[in-house]
Design a protein around this motif. Structure first.
Motif, PDB file in Angstrom:
ATOM      1  N   TYR A  17     -26.816  -2.510  -4.328  1.00  0.00           N
ATOM      2  CA  TYR A  17     -27.881  -2.053  -5.227  1.00  0.00           C
ATOM      3  C   TYR A  17     -28.531  -3.239  -5.925  1.00  0.00           C
ATOM      4  N   ALA A  18     -27.715  -4.145  -6.430  1.00  0.00           N
ATOM      5  CA  ALA A  18     -28.244  -5.317  -7.141  1.00  0.00           C
ATOM      6  C   ALA A  18     -29.081  -6.197  -6.216  1.00  0.00           C
ATOM      7  N   ILE A  19     -28.581  -6.414  -5.020  1.00  0.00           N
ATOM      8  CA  ILE A  19     -29.309  -7.252  -4.058  1.00  0.00           C
ATOM      9  C   ILE A  19     -30.643  -6.619  -3.686  1.00  0.00           C
ATOM     10  N   ASN A  20     -30.624  -5.315  -3.397  1.00  0.00           N
ATOM     11  CA  ASN A  20     -31.857  -4.617  -3.016  1.00  0.00           C
ATOM     12  C   ASN A  20     -32.851  -4.551  -4.168  1.00  0.00           C
ATOM     13  N   ALA A  21     -32.338  -4.520  -5.399  1.00  0.00           N
ATOM     14  CA  ALA A  21     -33.210  -4.488  -6.569  1.00  0.00           C
ATOM     15  C   ALA A  21     -33.652  -5.892  -6.986  1.00  0.00           C
ATOM     16  N   ARG A  22     -33.136  -6.893  -6.266  1.00  0.00           N
ATOM     17  CA  ARG A  22     -33.434  -8.302  -6.556  1.00  0.00           C
ATOM     18  C   ARG A  22     -33.041  -8.682  -7.986  1.00  0.00           C
ATOM     19  N   MET A  23     -31.884  -8.190  -8.364  1.00  0.00           N
ATOM     20  CA  MET A  23     -31.317  -8.532  -9.667  1.00  0.00           C
ATOM     21  C   MET A  23     -30.110  -9.434  -9.451  1.00  0.00           C
ATOM     22  N   ASP A  24     -29.776 -10.215 -10.471  1.00  0.00           N
ATOM     23  CA  ASP A  24     -28.789 -11.278 -10.290  1.00  0.00           C
ATOM     24  C   ASP A  24     -27.358 -10.910 -10.668  1.00  0.00           C
ATOM     25  N   GLY A  25     -27.162  -9.825 -11.416  1.00  0.00           N
ATOM     26  CA  GLY A  25     -25.811  -9.478 -11.831  1.00  0.00           C
ATOM     27  C   GLY A  25     -25.786  -8.258 -12.716  1.00  0.00           C
ATOM     28  N   PHE A  26     -24.729  -8.151 -13.527  1.00  0.00           N
ATOM     29  CA  PHE A  26     -24.521  -6.955 -14.338  1.00  0.00           C
ATOM     30  C   PHE A  26     -24.174  -7.323 -15.776  1.00  0.00           C
ATOM     31  N   VAL A  27     -24.531  -6.446 -16.701  1.00  0.00           N
ATOM     32  CA  VAL A  27     -24.134  -6.577 -18.096  1.00  0.00           C
ATOM     33  C   VAL A  27     -23.655  -5.214 -18.575  1.00  0.00           C
ATOM     34  N   LEU A  28     -22.612  -5.205 -19.388  1.00  0.00           N
ATOM     35  CA  LEU A  28     -22.118  -3.936 -19.920  1.00  0.00           C
ATOM     36  C   LEU A  28     -21.334  -4.188 -21.193  1.00  0.00           C
ATOM     37  N   GLY A  29     -21.263  -3.149 -22.016  1.00  0.00           N
ATOM     38  CA  GLY A  29     -20.518  -3.225 -23.251  1.00  0.00           C
ATOM     39  C   GLY A  29     -19.040  -2.961 -23.016  1.00  0.00           C
ATOM     40  N   ILE A  30     -18.190  -3.722 -23.664  1.00  0.00           N
ATOM     41  CA  ILE A  30     -16.743  -3.551 -23.541  1.00  0.00           C
ATOM     42  C   ILE A  30     -16.210  -2.967 -24.844  1.00  0.00           C
ATOM     43  N   SER A  31     -15.635  -1.777 -24.759  1.00  0.00           N
ATOM     44  CA  SER A  31     -15.228  -1.044 -25.958  1.00  0.00           C
ATOM     45  C   SER A  31     -13.745  -1.115 -26.264  1.00  0.00           C
ATOM     46  N   GLY A  32     -12.956  -1.528 -25.267  1.00  0.00           N
ATOM     47  CA  GLY A  32     -11.508  -1.446 -25.422  1.00  0.00           C
ATOM     48  C   GLY A  32     -10.953  -0.168 -24.839  1.00  0.00           C
ATOM     49  N   GLY A  33     -11.811   0.601 -24.143  1.00  0.00           N
ATOM     50  CA  GLY A  33     -11.406   1.846 -23.501  1.00  0.00           C
ATOM     51  C   GLY A  33     -11.321   1.713 -22.001  1.00  0.00           C
ATOM     52  N   ILE A  34     -10.785   2.732 -21.360  1.00  0.00           N
ATOM     53  CA  ILE A  34     -10.534   2.704 -19.919  1.00  0.00           C
ATOM     54  C   ILE A  34     -11.817   2.648 -19.103  1.00  0.00           C
ATOM     55  N   ASP A  35     -12.852   3.384 -19.510  1.00  0.00           N
ATOM     56  CA  ASP A  35     -14.069   3.456 -18.699  1.00  0.00           C
ATOM     57  C   ASP A  35     -14.779   2.106 -18.604  1.00  0.00           C
ATOM     58  N   ALA A  44     -17.066  -7.071 -11.611  1.00  0.00           N
ATOM     59  CA  ALA A  44     -16.540  -8.418 -11.374  1.00  0.00           C
ATOM     60  C   ALA A  44     -16.177  -8.616  -9.908  1.00  0.00           C
ATOM     61  N   LYS A  45     -15.646  -7.575  -9.281  1.00  0.00           N
ATOM     62  CA  LYS A  45     -15.219  -7.681  -7.886  1.00  0.00           C
ATOM     63  C   LYS A  45     -16.385  -7.855  -6.921  1.00  0.00           C
ATOM     64  N   THR A  46     -17.620  -7.633  -7.376  1.00  0.00           N
ATOM     65  CA  THR A  46     -18.779  -7.851  -6.501  1.00  0.00           C
ATOM     66  C   THR A  46     -19.017  -9.335  -6.258  1.00  0.00           C
ATOM     67  N   GLY A  47     -18.482 -10.175  -7.129  1.00  0.00           N
ATOM     68  CA  GLY A  47     -18.731 -11.609  -7.032  1.00  0.00           C
ATOM     69  C   GLY A  47     -20.013 -12.029  -7.721  1.00  0.00           C
ATOM     70  N   LEU A  48     -20.800 -11.061  -8.178  1.00  0.00           N
ATOM     71  CA  LEU A  48     -22.039 -11.359  -8.891  1.00  0.00           C
ATOM     72  C   LEU A  48     -21.732 -11.600 -10.374  1.00  0.00           C
ATOM     73  N   PRO A  49     -22.585 -12.375 -11.046  1.00  0.00           N
ATOM     74  CA  PRO A  49     -22.360 -12.612 -12.470  1.00  0.00           C
ATOM     75  C   PRO A  49     -22.198 -11.306 -13.243  1.00  0.00           C
ATOM     76  N   THR A  50     -21.169 -11.248 -14.071  1.00  0.00           N
ATOM     77  CA  THR A  50     -20.880 -10.052 -14.864  1.00  0.00           C
ATOM     78  C   THR A  50     -20.679 -10.469 -16.313  1.00  0.00           C
ATOM     79  N   LEU A  51     -21.577 -10.000 -17.178  1.00  0.00           N
ATOM     80  CA  LEU A  51     -21.528 -10.351 -18.595  1.00  0.00           C
ATOM     81  C   LEU A  51     -20.915  -9.207 -19.391  1.00  0.00           C
ATOM     82  N   CYS A  52     -19.776  -9.472 -19.997  1.00  0.00           N
ATOM     83  CA  CYS A  52     -19.088  -8.485 -20.831  1.00  0.00           C
ATOM     84  C   CYS A  52     -19.481  -8.716 -22.286  1.00  0.00           C
ATOM     85  N   VAL A  53     -20.008  -7.686 -22.924  1.00  0.00           N
ATOM     86  CA  VAL A  53     -20.523  -7.843 -24.282  1.00  0.00           C
ATOM     87  C   VAL A  53     -19.714  -6.988 -25.257  1.00  0.00           C
ATOM     88  N   GLU A  54     -19.181  -7.641 -26.276  1.00  0.00           N
ATOM     89  CA  GLU A  54     -18.544  -6.920 -27.380  1.00  0.00           C
ATOM     90  C   GLU A  54     -19.612  -6.615 -28.420  1.00  0.00           C
TER      91      GLU A  54
END
Length: 263
Positions: A17-35, A44-54
């Motif tokens: 999806y990221a490659i087809n959308a011509r985007m470079d990676g992912f960002v998401l909020g980290i809450s301390g929960g399972i989801d 992270a397992k995609t190998g693409l940059p993954t930014l975890c934001v508190e």
């Protein structure tokens, strides 16, 4: 569930999806929960940059420590993972100070809770815009399509939803295989939006296992009259929330103008 194959499927879906959308990676909020822990691990397992934001806003220390523990172990395992912390507490308090006092406080706590979620969404899209990333959603199937337990344009404001077809129990199953920290695996689920210790079950009135059961009963065409006791109570809770939150689950209604009125 064929857990390993499901993980591979989601990881490939995310990457493609990221490659087809011509985007470079992912960002998401980290809450301390399972989801959020599972979603960030999958990204992270995609190998693409993954930014975890508190994004703490008067956050309980236990939630903060779990988030930090998860991010630390994820960064050790994946070189493509980075993190940033944005304390939104002053922003939230500044917002509250600028809003007029209300005489009727019936929905004040809920309104402020949703405001927290929307401040976080805005911040995630700030980083997404900076880095050309996609905002990855962390909602599961029960929350997103069962009881609508999310904030519209808050945690529901995302670019893609990698775990939204997984029940909560399936998210935990994947979490075990992805080596999510035990502290997160055993923690009671909470949205952390009210600044207190209330859990999701406290708010909803039923556990996720019970909600999953009710969701399956609904899909099987069962009715309230088919149950009694606690099952009847849980099914009532599920159906009430499912009906009340349809506005979150269906596309935004568009007022279609009859062609003859446009001529």
């Amino acid at each position: 569930m064929q857990t390993e194959k499901v993980i591979d499927h989601i990881v490939n879906w995310l990457k493609n999806y990221a490659i087809n959308a011509r985007m470079d990676g992912f960002v998401l909020g980290i809450s301390g929960g399972i989801d959020s822990a599972v979603t960030s691990s999958l990204c992270a397992k995609t190998g693409l940059p993954t930014l975890c934001v508190e994004l703490p806003i008067h956050q309980a220390e236990s939630q903060v420590s779990r988030a930090e523990e998860h991010i630390a172990q994820l960064k050790k395992r994946f070189a493509n993972v980075s993190d940033v912390r944005v304390d939104l507490t002053p922003v939230f308090e500044s917002f509250r100070a600028q809003t007029p006092e209300t005489m009727d406080e019936t929905y004040l706590d809920l309104s402020l809770a949703n405001t927290r979620a929307r401040l976080r969404m805005t911040t995630l899209y700030y980083f997404a815009g900076l880095h050309k990333y996609l905002v990855a959603g962390t909602g599961n199937k029960v929350e997103d399509f069962g009881v609508g337990f999310f904030t519209k344009y808050g945690d529901g404001g995302v670019d893609l939803s990698p775990i939204a077809d997984l029940l909560k129990s399936e998210v935990y199953e994947i979490g075990r295989l992805l080596k999510v920290p035990d502290s997160i695996m055993v923690a009671a689920p909470t949205d952390g939006l009210f600044g207190d210790s209330r859990t999701d079950e406290d708010q909803i009135g039923a556990s996720y296992d019970e909600l999953e059961w009710a969701m399956k009963m609904q899909a099987a065409g069962m009715k309230n009259s088919d149950f009694n006791g606690r099952e009847k109570q849980v099914f009532d809770i599920y159906m009430r929330l499912n009906k009340a939150n349809q506005h979150k689950m269906v596309p935004i209604p568009v007022c279609e103008i009859p062609p003859n009125l446009k001529n």
